[in-house]
Design an enzyme around this catalytic site. Structure first.
Site, PDB file in Angstrom:
ATOM      1  N   ASP A 264       0.867  -1.167   0.000  1.00  0.00           N
ATOM      2  CA  ASP A 264       0.000   0.000   0.000  1.00  0.00           C
ATOM      3  C   ASP A 264       0.912   1.228   0.000  1.00  0.00           C
ATOM      4  O   ASP A 264       2.104   1.152   0.322  1.00  0.00           O
ATOM      5  CB  ASP A 264      -0.955  -0.011   1.200  1.00  0.00           C
ATOM      6  CG  ASP A 264      -2.156   0.911   0.960  1.00  0.00           C
ATOM      7  OD1 ASP A 264      -2.097   1.759   0.031  1.00  0.00           O
ATOM      8  OD2 ASP A 264      -3.156   0.813   1.694  1.00  0.00           O
TER       9      ASP A 264
HETATM   10  C1  BGC Z   1      -5.046   3.275  -0.073  1.00  0.00           C
HETATM   11  C2  BGC Z   1      -5.174   2.244  -1.164  1.00  0.00           C
HETATM   12  C3  BGC Z   1      -4.996   2.909  -2.497  1.00  0.00           C
HETATM   13  C4  BGC Z   1      -3.672   3.631  -2.532  1.00  0.00           C
HETATM   14  C5  BGC Z   1      -3.383   4.323  -3.850  1.00  0.00           C
HETATM   15  C6  BGC Z   1      -3.796   4.122  -0.208  1.00  0.00           C
HETATM   16  O1  BGC Z   1      -3.798   5.197   0.675  1.00  0.00           O
HETATM   17  O2  BGC Z   1      -5.041   2.627   1.193  1.00  0.00           O
HETATM   18  O3  BGC Z   1      -6.425   1.619  -1.092  1.00  0.00           O
HETATM   19  O4  BGC Z   1      -5.094   1.952  -3.517  1.00  0.00           O
HETATM   20  O5  BGC Z   1      -3.659   4.604  -1.514  1.00  0.00           O
HETATM   21  O6  BGC Z   1      -4.204   5.416  -4.035  1.00  0.00           O
END
Ligand code: BGC
Length: 740
Positions: A264
């Site tokens: 993530d």
């Molecule tokens: C989120 C993810 C997301 C990623 C990219 C993160 O803060 O937890 O779900 O895919 O950002 O935007």
């Protein structure tokens, strides 16, 4: 053509002999990896977040979106253009100048209990992804709703491992059918946003295997996602993206997952995570260092163990690229048929709306109603959407946006409505009626209008966003008081909820009807109107339990609330940790917790009313390695409608249970009767013990139900040691139909 296959460059004879289609992804990945130079070996292992914040050089072939990983042109490896995803192609505050079709929230998709529809919705957004230039969707929100205050409740399908696994797998399968790679996320046990990067959840292995991990296991089996995104939180003291147990053991060893693990965004704390199973560092400018770049190359140059791990990382990424066809089916920029796609979003919304109350058959409304009041929810402008990275908007942008000042001045992180106004859709249903709207800010004004109307429709909202949990389950901004006062003035009041998940309803007994419409997406207004006026009968069923109060939750106080600033980043003070004990409920998440504690919720999991009526009866159970239940279901009312046949394990040799073991949605004309065979997942019948699934000898009672609370007479299966099963594969137990 030569560029399309690394293998072609290496062994053209093989290609000619077998044909391109014959060459499997593993073989091609191995050959391509073998042809990489040392410098090329860290190209695919890290990427940037190609957005202006925090600043990073953005290559010319990148697009504004969540992620970008350059390709290796020489070997026919395409760049990875990544976007969020689960509810459509994320809008990123309108930076790209395009827009897309907003699906209803994932919990609304969960409420459809319709894996075919969710698959079609996935294919729709997969198609839009390619048309907008992307080949990776950060979709597949599989985390279970362990707490209804979780700010991302709307991004997840349900509280149940089978329902989330089946629907999540279908969504991924749909996306990937368009040759766009999908993730499942956030692996694992990412159950709250408060302090999301410093939360440390504790849970025993059996409990995890039987709940959140089972949801991922099923979703991965069914959807075969190209990637698994590991989560921000810690699990049993270890960051999920560095968890040897989660990544190397559960995912890669036990489930034999062949794809790659991406982090993530901002979740990577060190190079050591690689040895725990992390394959790709996403949005690397958010981390302290680009660990999976030069530091990884340096390590691999001197240590054969690391060199072989680096090869494995590349092979995994390449395998997913080839298996899903990213190299052959490049994104093709072209206009999107927004109308056609909105029709799918509308169908999901329609099927996901749950009728929770309908006193005296107040609904469906007669088209003869003369004076209709619509109050609140900015229903004159649109339908509410959830906030955060998943936020989607049409090319025109929001119908209305309220900046909350919590992050960038962008509707992505503030409250924003899709351009699908319930008031307009209601007027279209009843062109001769007087449909008057009040915003509901002043109770006296709303009450006066209610008194002067035949019917009152209150649109009540609860906004949720990634990065923040809601502090409680009330409807904010005095909406509970508004509803109470309006219902007192006019009992023919219908409440349409647009919420991220469950809310409390202190006014529940005073209103005539309640519809849970969640965040209903691009055509939410039309979907709501069509159910209100009976163009379709509601068929959604709750994918989550609505508690009667916070005291019913396993953790009445949300851990970290009041200790960590509620902001998007979720890192708290240096060294701070928020301990969350998931062993309180263990595997008994959601309705299973209520059953175990003997609690009566406001509305149970699986519940939903219809404009018609159904009868259901469990008529047979057949055994074997994959047992099946046969249910007779009949539409005994006067309208077409859909019933969701739900099969629950109600007891096993370990004692009373309450577990969804299979389900099927069936559409029935008035008077129509069908025999429905529903496969039961054996994992929901047994338990995780000593490193595997286990089914103790004895009786297993299964019942058909209309919710987790209302089940009919059970029938039994039995497991007995030494009673073999013909044709059994994979699972150890053999179920036998017991004499009833
Ligand atoms: C989120 C993810 C997301 C990623 C990219 C993160 O803060 O937890 O779900 O895919 O950002 O935007």
């Amino acid at each position: 053509m030569g560029k399309a296959f690394g293998l072609l460059l290496l062994t053209p004879g093989v290609v000619h002999a077998q044909g391109q289609a014959q060459i499997d992804a593993d073989t091609r990945a191995a050959a391509t990896e073998a042809a990489m130079t040392d410098a090329e070996r860290t190209v695919l292992t890290n990427g940037i977040m190609p957005l202006p914040f925090p600043p990073v050089p953005i290559p010319p072939d990148a697009l504004y979106g969540a992620g970008f990983v350059p390709g290796i042109d020489r070997l026919g490896v395409p760049p990875l253009w990544e976007t969020d995803a689960g509810l459509g192609i994320a809008w990123v505050g309108g930076l790209r100048g395009d827009g897309a079709t907003a699906l209803p929230s994932a919990i609304a998709q969960g409420a459809t209990w319709d894996s075919d529809l969710v698959r079609r919705a996935g294919a729709m957004i997969g198609g839009e992804a390619r048309a907008l230039g992307f080949n990776i969707l950060l979709a597949g929100g599989i985390n279970l709703m362990r707490d209804p205050r979780n700010g991302r409740t709307f991004e997840y399908f349900s509280e149940d491992p089978l329902l989330s696994g089946i629907l999540g797998g279908a969504a991924v399968d749909g996306i990937q059918s368009m040759h766009v790679l999908s993730t499942v996320k956030h692996f694992a046990l990412n159950g709250q946003e408060t302090g999301r990067r410093i939360v440390d959840v504790s849970i025993g292995e059996p409990a995890a295997r039987e709940s959140d991990l089972l949801a991922f296991e099923i979703a991965i089996e069914r959807g075969r996602p190209g990637s698994v995104m590991c989560a921000y939180n810690r699990v049993n003291g270890v960051p999920a993206c560095g968890s040897e147990w989660l990544l190397n053991q559960v995912l890669k060893r036990d489930w034999q997952y062949p794809g790659f693990v991406m982090s993530d965004w901002g979740a990577v704390t060190g190079l050591d995570m690689v040895m725990a199973g992390l394959d790709q560092q996403s949005g690397a400018q958010l981390d302290p260092e680009v660990f999976l770049g030069q530091p990884l190359a340096d390590r691999a140059a001197t240590d054969p163990l690391w060199a072989s791990r680096l090869s494995d990382m590349n092979r995994r990424i390449l395998r997913s690229i080839f298996a899903i066809g990213l190299d052959q089916f490049r994104p093709e920029r072209r206009p999107i048929d927004l109308d056609a796609n909105a029709a799918i979003a509308e169908q999901v919304a329609r099927q996901g709306i749950v009728l929770l109350r309908n006193e005296g058959d107040l609904l469906p409304l007669s088209r003869q109603a003369a004076r209709i009041a619509v109050i609140g929810g900015h229903a004159d402008r649109g339908v509410l959407a959830g906030g955060g990275s998943s936020h989607v908007q049409s090319p025109e942008g929001p119908g209305i946006a309220l900046v909350t000042g919590r992050r960038q001045d962008s509707p992505q992180y503030g409250m924003a409505w899709h351009r699908s106004a319930p008031v307009t859709a209601i007027r279209a249903m009843v062109p001769d009626a007087s449909v008057r709207y009040r915003d509901g800010r002043y109770i006296s004004e709303a009450v006066a209008l209610a008194r002067d109307s035949d019917i009152v429709i209150i649109i009540a909202t609860q906004w949720m966003t990634e990065g923040r949990d809601v502090p409680d389950l009330s409807l904010p901004d005095g909406q509970d008081e508004l509803i109470m006062a309006v219902a007192e003035a006019n009992p023919r009041t219908i409440v349409v909820l647009q919420t991220g998940g469950p809310v409390l309803m202190p006014w529940h007994d005073s209103v005539g009807a309640i519809l849970a419409a969640w965040y209903p997406g691009a055509r939410g207004g039309e979907a709501i109107a069509s159910l209100l006026f009976g163009e379709h009968s509601p068929s959604g069923r709750l994918p989550v339990t609505f508690p009667a109060g916070p005291d019913q939750l396993p953790r009445p106080h949300l851990d970290g609330a009041g200790e960590v600033e509620p902001n998007f980043i979720g890192i708290g003070q240096p060294g701070q940790i928020v301990a969350v004990n998931y062993d309180i409920e263990g595997a008994d998440v959601g309705y299973r917790w209520y059953a175990q504690q003997g609690l009566r919720p406001l509305f149970p999991f699986g519940f939903g009313l219809s404009y018609t009526r159904f009868s259901q009866m469990l008529v047979g159970l057949s055994g074997g390695a994959r047992p099946t239940a046969r249910v007779r279901v009949r539409n005994v009312g006067y309208r077409p409608g859909a019933e969701v046949v739900q099969l629950y394990l109600t007891a096993n040799p370990l004692g009373p249970q309450r577990r969804l073991a299979g389900f099927e949605r069936v559409e029935l004309a008035p008077g129509e009767e069908r025999l429905v065979d529903v496969a039961l997942d054996p994992r929901l019948l047994g338990q995780w013990r000593d490193g595997g699934w286990y089914w103790p000898d004895g009786r297993y009672a299964v019942a058909a139900g209309t919710s987790a609370l209302e089940t009919g007479a059970p029938m039994s299966l039995s497991v007995a040691e030494g009673m073999p099963c013909t044709g059994a594969t994979g699972h150890a137990a053999c179920f036998h139909a017991a004499s009833q």
